[in-house]
Design a protein around this motif. Structure first.
Motif, PDB file in Angstrom:
ATOM      1  N   ARG A   1       0.838  -1.161   0.125  1.00  0.00           N
ATOM      2  CA  ARG A   1       0.128   0.011  -0.014  1.00  0.00           C
ATOM      3  C   ARG A   1       0.985   1.179  -0.004  1.00  0.00           C
ATOM      4  N   LEU A   2       0.403   2.250  -0.669  1.00  0.00           N
ATOM      5  CA  LEU A   2       1.346   3.435  -0.680  1.00  0.00           C
ATOM      6  C   LEU A   2       1.793   3.953   0.433  1.00  0.00           C
ATOM      7  N   ASP A   3       0.636   4.097   1.522  1.00  0.00           N
ATOM      8  CA  ASP A   3       1.129   4.807   2.730  1.00  0.00           C
ATOM      9  C   ASP A   3       2.038   4.130   3.472  1.00  0.00           C
ATOM     10  N   ASN A   4       1.935   2.672   3.474  1.00  0.00           N
ATOM     11  CA  ASN A   4       3.041   1.913   4.173  1.00  0.00           C
ATOM     12  C   ASN A   4       4.244   1.927   3.380  1.00  0.00           C
ATOM     13  N   VAL A   5       4.347   2.272   2.242  1.00  0.00           N
ATOM     14  CA  VAL A   5       5.783   2.275   1.451  1.00  0.00           C
ATOM     15  C   VAL A   5       6.223   3.563   1.756  1.00  0.00           C
ATOM     16  N   VAL A   6       5.528   4.487   1.936  1.00  0.00           N
ATOM     17  CA  VAL A   6       6.079   6.049   2.341  1.00  0.00           C
ATOM     18  C   VAL A   6       6.614   5.765   3.673  1.00  0.00           C
ATOM     19  N   PHE A   7       5.873   5.129   4.607  1.00  0.00           N
ATOM     20  CA  PHE A   7       6.459   4.917   5.935  1.00  0.00           C
ATOM     21  C   PHE A   7       7.547   4.109   6.044  1.00  0.00           C
ATOM     22  N   ARG A   8       7.779   3.055   5.141  1.00  0.00           N
ATOM     23  CA  ARG A   8       8.837   2.160   5.168  1.00  0.00           C
ATOM     24  C   ARG A   8      10.087   2.976   4.717  1.00  0.00           C
ATOM     25  N   LEU A   9       9.867   3.870   3.986  1.00  0.00           N
ATOM     26  CA  LEU A   9      11.121   4.598   3.267  1.00  0.00           C
ATOM     27  C   LEU A   9      11.396   5.565   4.052  1.00  0.00           C
ATOM     28  N   GLY A  10      10.831   5.886   5.278  1.00  0.00           N
ATOM     29  CA  GLY A  10      11.204   7.059   5.987  1.00  0.00           C
ATOM     30  C   GLY A  10      10.655   8.182   5.807  1.00  0.00           C
ATOM     31  N   PHE A  11       9.809   8.391   4.885  1.00  0.00           N
ATOM     32  CA  PHE A  11       9.327   9.959   4.701  1.00  0.00           C
ATOM     33  C   PHE A  11       8.384  10.408   5.565  1.00  0.00           C
ATOM     34  N   ALA A  12       7.845   9.229   6.563  1.00  0.00           N
ATOM     35  CA  ALA A  12       7.015   9.623   7.554  1.00  0.00           C
ATOM     36  C   ALA A  12       7.393   9.076   8.707  1.00  0.00           C
ATOM     37  N   PRO A  13       7.341   9.518  10.031  1.00  0.00           N
ATOM     38  CA  PRO A  13       7.545   8.744  11.306  1.00  0.00           C
ATOM     39  C   PRO A  13       6.635   7.791  11.668  1.00  0.00           C
TER      40      PRO A  13
ATOM     41  N   THR B   1      17.712  13.004  -3.216  1.00  0.00           N
ATOM     42  CA  THR B   1      16.691  13.204  -4.103  1.00  0.00           C
ATOM     43  C   THR B   1      15.316  12.879  -3.343  1.00  0.00           C
ATOM     44  N   LEU B   2      15.220  12.500  -2.320  1.00  0.00           N
ATOM     45  CA  LEU B   2      13.983  11.954  -1.599  1.00  0.00           C
ATOM     46  C   LEU B   2      13.021  11.145  -2.440  1.00  0.00           C
ATOM     47  N   SER B   3      13.533  10.239  -2.871  1.00  0.00           N
ATOM     48  CA  SER B   3      12.934   9.352  -3.977  1.00  0.00           C
ATOM     49  C   SER B   3      13.199   7.927  -3.523  1.00  0.00           C
ATOM     50  N   GLY B   4      12.375   6.743  -3.619  1.00  0.00           N
ATOM     51  CA  GLY B   4      12.549   5.566  -3.270  1.00  0.00           C
ATOM     52  C   GLY B   4      11.858   4.597  -4.430  1.00  0.00           C
ATOM     53  N   LYS B   5      12.386   3.633  -4.575  1.00  0.00           N
ATOM     54  CA  LYS B   5      11.853   2.478  -5.590  1.00  0.00           C
ATOM     55  C   LYS B   5      11.770   1.194  -5.117  1.00  0.00           C
ATOM     56  N   VAL B   6      10.482   0.438  -5.471  1.00  0.00           N
ATOM     57  CA  VAL B   6      10.049  -0.689  -4.834  1.00  0.00           C
ATOM     58  C   VAL B   6      10.800  -1.651  -5.784  1.00  0.00           C
ATOM     59  N   THR B   7      12.029  -2.383  -5.235  1.00  0.00           N
ATOM     60  CA  THR B   7      12.616  -3.348  -6.215  1.00  0.00           C
ATOM     61  C   THR B   7      12.270  -4.771  -6.057  1.00  0.00           C
ATOM     62  N   ALA B   8      11.551  -4.988  -5.239  1.00  0.00           N
ATOM     63  CA  ALA B   8      11.051  -6.607  -5.181  1.00  0.00           C
ATOM     64  C   ALA B   8       9.790  -6.726  -4.436  1.00  0.00           C
ATOM     65  N   VAL B   9       9.314  -7.906  -4.459  1.00  0.00           N
ATOM     66  CA  VAL B   9       8.218  -8.062  -3.615  1.00  0.00           C
ATOM     67  C   VAL B   9       8.485  -8.384  -2.270  1.00  0.00           C
ATOM     68  N   PRO B  10       7.722  -7.908  -1.247  1.00  0.00           N
ATOM     69  CA  PRO B  10       8.147  -7.894   0.112  1.00  0.00           C
ATOM     70  C   PRO B  10       8.203  -9.325   0.711  1.00  0.00           C
ATOM     71  N   SER B  11       9.260  -9.532   1.412  1.00  0.00           N
ATOM     72  CA  SER B  11       9.348 -10.939   2.031  1.00  0.00           C
ATOM     73  C   SER B  11      10.151 -10.809   3.303  1.00  0.00           C
ATOM     74  N   ASN B  12       9.607 -11.673   4.354  1.00  0.00           N
ATOM     75  CA  ASN B  12      10.401 -11.723   5.484  1.00  0.00           C
ATOM     76  C   ASN B  12      10.253 -10.439   6.381  1.00  0.00           C
ATOM     77  N   VAL B  13       8.942  -9.609   6.483  1.00  0.00           N
ATOM     78  CA  VAL B  13       8.663  -8.596   7.056  1.00  0.00           C
ATOM     79  C   VAL B  13       8.363  -9.025   8.491  1.00  0.00           C
ATOM     80  N   GLN B  14       8.937  -8.235   9.393  1.00  0.00           N
ATOM     81  CA  GLN B  14       8.506  -8.447  10.711  1.00  0.00           C
ATOM     82  C   GLN B  14       7.258  -7.697  10.923  1.00  0.00           C
ATOM     83  N   LEU B  15       6.326  -8.408  11.601  1.00  0.00           N
ATOM     84  CA  LEU B  15       4.801  -7.891  11.559  1.00  0.00           C
ATOM     85  C   LEU B  15       4.529  -7.955  13.161  1.00  0.00           C
ATOM     86  N   PRO B  16       3.903  -6.811  13.631  1.00  0.00           N
ATOM     87  CA  PRO B  16       3.514  -7.015  15.203  1.00  0.00           C
ATOM     88  C   PRO B  16       2.458  -7.778  15.473  1.00  0.00           C
TER      89      PRO B  16
END
Length: 193
Positions: A86-98, A166-181
């Motif tokens: 999801r876009l909001d999660n990718v923005v969070f994961r990239l560090g653009f938002a706390p 440049t404050l840009s990020g790219k999705v390079t692969a499908v997410p795997s092994n993500v630590q979920l709460p």
């Protein structure tokens, strides 16, 4: 047991976090022995953790599970991919938002571009190869001014690439092994009833 969902950006990583200061349940009888829950209770609690941590409504949750059931991959991997891309999660994961809550607001206010086009839908499904960036005219806003310095030392997920200058990020692969709460298998069992 309480789990930190990191909803309050910097507060959850400080000693002021509510789960650190008061680990017991709220109220007068919070310190007393907590009853063991049923299987349904544990499944429901895990579903609620998932719902709150990603900021989803019940309708969005059901949609994610219906899509995962119709897919060819395993259900838990399909759910994790749908949530993480999801876009909001990718923005969070990239560090653009706390936090994801702030990321959702940043996206809905039009501060984020996907492949050079303004995107205001936080639930937009990002694909592999998509470039998420902050446009040049937004970089001087107080929200993003100090971000290149903050992002320099930040470690990001392996399925993302970040250019902090440049404050840009790219999705390079499908997410795997993500630590979920939360335990995604219990959530799948909840919806399988």
């Amino acid at each position: 047991m309480q789990t930190k969902l990191m909803l309050k950006a910097h507060r959850c990583s400080s000693p002021k976090c509510a789960t650190v200061r008061r680990p017991q349940r709220p109220g007068m009888h919070g310190k007393k022995f907590a009853r063991g829950g049923s299987e349904f209770k544990t499944q429901l609690m895990e579903k609620q953790k998932m719902k709150v941590s990603y900021g989803l409504t019940e309708r969005q949750m059901k949609k994610v599970f219906e899509k995962a059931l119709s897919g060819k991959t395993s259900i838990d991997n399909a759910i994790m991919e749908a949530l993480e891309l999801r876009l909001d999660n990718v923005v969070f994961r990239l560090g653009f938002a706390p936090s994801r809550i702030v990321a959702r607001q940043i996206v809905s206010h039009g501060h984020i571009h996907v492949n050079g086009r303004k995107m205001t839908i936080p639930s937009h499904a990002v694909r592999v190869g998509d470039v998420i960036s902050v446009p040049a005219h937004r970089k001087q806003s107080p929200l993003f001014k100090e971000l290149p310095v903050v992002l320099k030392g930040r470690k990001i997920e392996s399925w993302l690439a970040l250019d902090h200058e440049t404050l840009s990020g790219k999705v390079t692969a499908v997410p795997s092994n993500v630590q979920l709460p939360f335990n995604i298998n219990l959530v799948v069992d909840y919806y399988a009833r």
